[in-house]
Design a protein around this motif. Structure first.
Motif, mmCIF file in Angstrom:
data_model
loop_
_atom_site.group_PDB
_atom_site.id
_atom_site.type_symbol
_atom_site.label_atom_id
_atom_site.label_comp_id
_atom_site.label_asym_id
_atom_site.label_seq_id
_atom_site.Cartn_x
_atom_site.Cartn_y
_atom_site.Cartn_z
ATOM 1 N N ASN A 19 22.336 16.883 -3.511
ATOM 2 C CA ASN A 19 20.728 16.888 -3.188
ATOM 3 C C ASN A 19 20.499 16.851 -1.584
ATOM 4 O OD1 ASN A 19 20.649 17.226 -5.845
ATOM 5 N ND2 ASN A 19 20.371 14.827 -5.820
ATOM 6 N N LEU A 20 21.247 17.867 -0.814
ATOM 7 C CA LEU A 20 20.973 17.540 0.698
ATOM 8 C C LEU A 20 19.955 18.452 1.211
ATOM 9 C CD1 LEU A 20 22.099 16.592 3.470
ATOM 10 C CD2 LEU A 20 23.834 18.585 3.462
ATOM 11 N N ASN A 21 19.092 18.061 1.640
ATOM 12 C CA ASN A 21 17.953 18.790 2.348
ATOM 13 C C ASN A 21 18.000 18.520 3.885
ATOM 14 O OD1 ASN A 21 16.364 20.404 0.458
ATOM 15 N ND2 ASN A 21 16.645 18.226 -0.633
ATOM 16 N N LYS A 22 17.538 19.409 4.748
ATOM 17 C CA LYS A 22 17.467 19.224 6.086
ATOM 18 C C LYS A 22 16.402 20.070 6.570
ATOM 19 C CE LYS A 22 18.472 18.541 10.304
ATOM 20 N NZ LYS A 22 18.621 17.237 11.002
ATOM 21 N N SER A 59 24.281 24.117 10.681
ATOM 22 C CA SER A 59 23.279 22.719 10.120
ATOM 23 C C SER A 59 24.136 22.171 9.206
ATOM 24 C CB SER A 59 21.792 23.060 9.549
ATOM 25 O OG SER A 59 21.243 23.896 10.304
ATOM 26 N N LEU A 60 24.688 22.743 8.229
ATOM 27 C CA LEU A 60 25.585 21.844 7.082
ATOM 28 C C LEU A 60 26.769 21.564 7.732
ATOM 29 C CD1 LEU A 60 25.897 21.394 4.325
ATOM 30 C CD2 LEU A 60 26.941 23.772 3.941
ATOM 31 N N ILE A 61 27.550 22.234 8.183
ATOM 32 C CA ILE A 61 28.820 21.551 8.999
ATOM 33 C C ILE A 61 28.668 20.273 9.870
ATOM 34 C CG2 ILE A 61 29.389 22.862 10.943
ATOM 35 C CD1 ILE A 61 32.105 23.091 9.595
ATOM 36 N N ARG A 62 27.579 20.503 10.564
ATOM 37 C CA ARG A 62 27.439 19.549 11.761
ATOM 38 C C ARG A 62 26.668 18.107 10.965
ATOM 39 N NH1 ARG A 62 26.239 21.001 16.960
ATOM 40 N NH2 ARG A 62 24.573 19.901 17.109
ATOM 41 N N THR A 63 26.212 18.255 9.679
ATOM 42 C CA THR A 63 25.945 17.014 9.034
ATOM 43 C C THR A 63 27.050 16.180 8.627
ATOM 44 O OG1 THR A 63 25.547 18.023 6.859
ATOM 45 C CG2 THR A 63 23.576 17.818 8.048
ATOM 46 N N LEU A 64 28.179 16.848 8.499
ATOM 47 C CA LEU A 64 29.354 16.085 7.924
ATOM 48 C C LEU A 64 29.994 15.295 8.937
ATOM 49 C CD1 LEU A 64 31.199 19.223 6.174
ATOM 50 C CD2 LEU A 64 29.472 17.618 5.351
ATOM 51 N N ASN A 65 29.760 15.259 9.795
ATOM 52 C CA ASN A 65 30.115 14.232 11.146
ATOM 53 C C ASN A 65 29.103 13.506 11.823
ATOM 54 O OD1 ASN A 65 29.640 16.551 12.895
ATOM 55 N ND2 ASN A 65 31.357 16.643 14.068
ATOM 56 N N ILE A 75 25.789 12.060 1.717
ATOM 57 C CA ILE A 75 26.972 12.784 2.049
ATOM 58 C C ILE A 75 28.091 11.633 1.782
ATOM 59 C CG2 ILE A 75 28.660 13.864 3.691
ATOM 60 C CD1 ILE A 75 26.305 14.983 4.812
ATOM 61 N N HIS A 76 28.996 11.710 0.879
ATOM 62 C CA HIS A 76 30.174 10.685 0.852
ATOM 63 C C HIS A 76 31.245 11.439 1.436
ATOM 64 C CE1 HIS A 76 27.188 8.830 -1.844
ATOM 65 N NE2 HIS A 76 28.001 7.779 -1.849
ATOM 66 N N ILE A 77 31.935 10.421 2.183
ATOM 67 C CA ILE A 77 33.323 10.956 2.825
ATOM 68 C C ILE A 77 34.311 9.904 2.126
ATOM 69 C CG2 ILE A 77 34.889 11.420 4.622
ATOM 70 C CD1 ILE A 77 32.667 12.766 5.873
ATOM 71 N N HIS A 78 35.133 10.576 1.320
ATOM 72 C CA HIS A 78 36.330 9.464 0.762
ATOM 73 C C HIS A 78 35.464 8.105 0.260
ATOM 74 C CE1 HIS A 78 40.335 10.216 2.576
ATOM 75 N NE2 HIS A 78 40.328 10.529 1.477
ATOM 76 N N GLN A 79 34.191 8.597 -0.565
ATOM 77 C CA GLN A 79 33.454 7.740 -1.107
ATOM 78 C C GLN A 79 32.629 6.840 -0.289
ATOM 79 O OE1 GLN A 79 36.644 6.598 -3.970
ATOM 80 N NE2 GLN A 79 35.549 7.124 -5.680
ATOM 81 N N GLN A 80 32.658 6.984 0.911
ATOM 82 C CA GLN A 80 31.771 6.243 1.742
ATOM 83 C C GLN A 80 30.556 7.047 2.100
ATOM 84 O OE1 GLN A 80 34.662 5.557 5.104
ATOM 85 N NE2 GLN A 80 33.540 3.311 5.124
ATOM 86 N N ASN A 81 29.566 6.313 1.806
ATOM 87 C CA ASN A 81 28.130 6.776 2.170
ATOM 88 C C ASN A 81 27.780 7.089 3.546
ATOM 89 O OD1 ASN A 81 25.511 7.748 2.131
ATOM 90 N ND2 ASN A 81 24.713 6.534 0.671
ATOM 91 N N LEU A 82 27.712 8.203 4.166
ATOM 92 C CA LEU A 82 27.422 8.662 5.733
ATOM 93 C C LEU A 82 26.409 7.697 6.130
ATOM 94 C CD1 LEU A 82 28.442 11.842 7.072
ATOM 95 C CD2 LEU A 82 29.651 9.966 7.240
ATOM 96 N N SER A 83 25.321 7.787 5.451
ATOM 97 C CA SER A 83 24.045 7.103 5.692
ATOM 98 C C SER A 83 24.152 5.841 5.560
ATOM 99 C CB SER A 83 22.672 7.671 4.803
ATOM 100 O OG SER A 83 22.862 9.057 4.455
ATOM 101 N N ALA A 84 24.963 5.063 5.021
ATOM 102 C CA ALA A 84 25.081 3.611 4.999
ATOM 103 C C ALA A 84 25.639 2.985 5.861
ATOM 104 C CB ALA A 84 25.465 3.162 3.533
#
Ligand SMILES: Nc1ncnc2c1ncn2[C@@H]1O[C@H](COP(=O)(O)OP(=O)(O)O)[C@@H](O)[C@H]1O
Ligand SMILES: [Mg+2]
Length: 356
Positions: A19-22, A59-65, A75-84
């Motif tokens: 549910n990603l919105n930018k 925009s999408l790819i830049r949110t990933l890092n 966004i979870h990377i390896h089950q880690q929530n980026l925002s947290a």
């Protein structure tokens, strides 16, 4: 060569977007750049995102890092929530994500070696380790002999290989590619794509690649999503999206709309129409290409071939034929039935009066 992609667990997506919105603050109004994006990007595959300019790919790819913040969703990377993540954790996860750019973003006053070493210097890695790692990645991209050159002395393809070396110097698990071949000529594009494929296959690195060129997707991606106006409109295995593009935008990106016929086609039957123009699509494994005699025998009148295109994508043969037959009252349902074992799709795309 060491494998960078450690602790591989294929059962969970490497990157999970929910549910990603930018939103951006535009001059007069808010820009809704990404609309409710949901994506599972699998581990150790090459994942393509295609769309026209302004669709929201960067925009999408830049949110990933974390180069771009997200407005809503997760966004979870390896089950880690980026925002947290806290600052230190974010720096750590960013080192696992390399990125390359359309215009390479190299420092012109530094040599190739210094450009590649820079991320390690910034991270205070010790000298001996920097030496080892830089030499390792320069060998990987085949540029050991250019280590002391400056970017201005390199071709575009070589510059992008330096960009790739720099992106790999932290031994990342993910490589993000933003239009990485869009500034390159076809030959350098092939070299860079082959290198990306090798990196993926040999090191197990997950590659996320955005492009506006179908050719790039066709050559190296396993899966693809099509993005339009900030929304995902189509997704799947590359060969399946290519063989059955459902959205108009996908067809446009595939250039299927570009019919170049030597006569005018009318969408509706005209008084002077003499022929039906049909589009046939088939899909098979490369050993079982359809028998065209059998196909054309089904028609009662003469058949003329005007366009044909055959793709071989991930060992699927996908053919498109545009034909004209001298009959305007075709029973399309019966044709479909008779050809169902050979031809996946038949449609009348219009009527014409070709002069054979
Ligand atoms: N920093 C920004 N500020 C305001 N609008 C932006 C910004 N970056 C991108 N946009 C807008 O967001 C939309 C998507 O842009 P982008 O992600 O760059 O698309 P793409 O990479 O597919 O060309 C466009 O309408 C663009 O103008
Ligand atoms: Mg872009």
């Amino acid at each position: 060569m060491v494998s960078f992609g450690s602790h591989v667990d294929f059962s969970v997506p490497h990157i999970k977007i929910r549910n990603l919105n930018k939103y951006y603050d535009g001059q007069n109004q808010q820009i809704h750049a990404l609309k409710n994006i949901n994506l599972d990007i699998p581990q150790a595959k090459i994942f393509g995102i295609i769309g026209k300019s302004g669709a929201g790919k960067s925009s999408l790819i830049r949110t990933l890092n974390g180069l771009e913040t997200i407005s809503e969703g997760s966004i979870h990377i390896h089950q880690q929530n980026l925002s947290a993540l806290n600052h230190a954790e974010l720096i750590q996860i960013r080192q696992k994500i390399g990125m390359i750019f359309q215009h390479f973003n190299l420092m012109s006053a530094k040599t190739v070696w210094e450009n590649v070493a820079l991320p390690l210097k910034i991270a205070n890695v010790d000298k001996a380790e920097i030496e080892t790692r830089v030499n390792e990645v320069l060998a990987l991209v085949g540029l050991e002999n250019k280590a002391q050159n400056y970017p201005s002395q390199l071709s575009g393809g070589q510059k992008q290989r330096v960009g790739i070396a720099r992106a790999l110097v932290h031994r990342p698990e993910i490589l993000l590619c933003d239009e990485a071949t869009s500034a390159l000529d076809p030959e350098s594009t092939s070299v860079v794509l082959a290198l990306l494929k090798k990196i993926n296959r040999e090191l197990g690195i997950t590659i996320v690649l955005i492009t506006h060129e179908m050719q790039v997707i066709r050559e190296i991606c396993d899966q693809v999503v099509v993005i339009e106006h900030g929304e995902i409109v189509e997704s799947g295995q590359v060969w399946s999206v290519f063989s059955r593009p459902e959205q108009k935008i996908t067809q446009e990106l595939l250039n299927l709309e570009q019919l170049d016929l030597p006569f005018q086609i009318d969408a509706e039957l005209q008084e002077d129409s003499t022929h039906s123009i049909l589009k046939l699509r088939y899909e098979t494994d490369p050993k079982h290409s359809p028998d065209l005699t059998q196909i054309f025998q089904i028609f009662e009148k003469s058949v003329h071939l005007y366009q044909s295109h055959i793709d071989n994508i991930q060992n699927h043969l996908i053919g498109h034929l545009i034909i004209a037959t001298a009959q305007t009252d075709l029973d399309i349902r019966s044709l479909r039935e008779k050809l169902k074992h050979q031809i996946a799709q038949i449609e009348v795309i219009g009527y014409a009066r070709p002069t054979h």
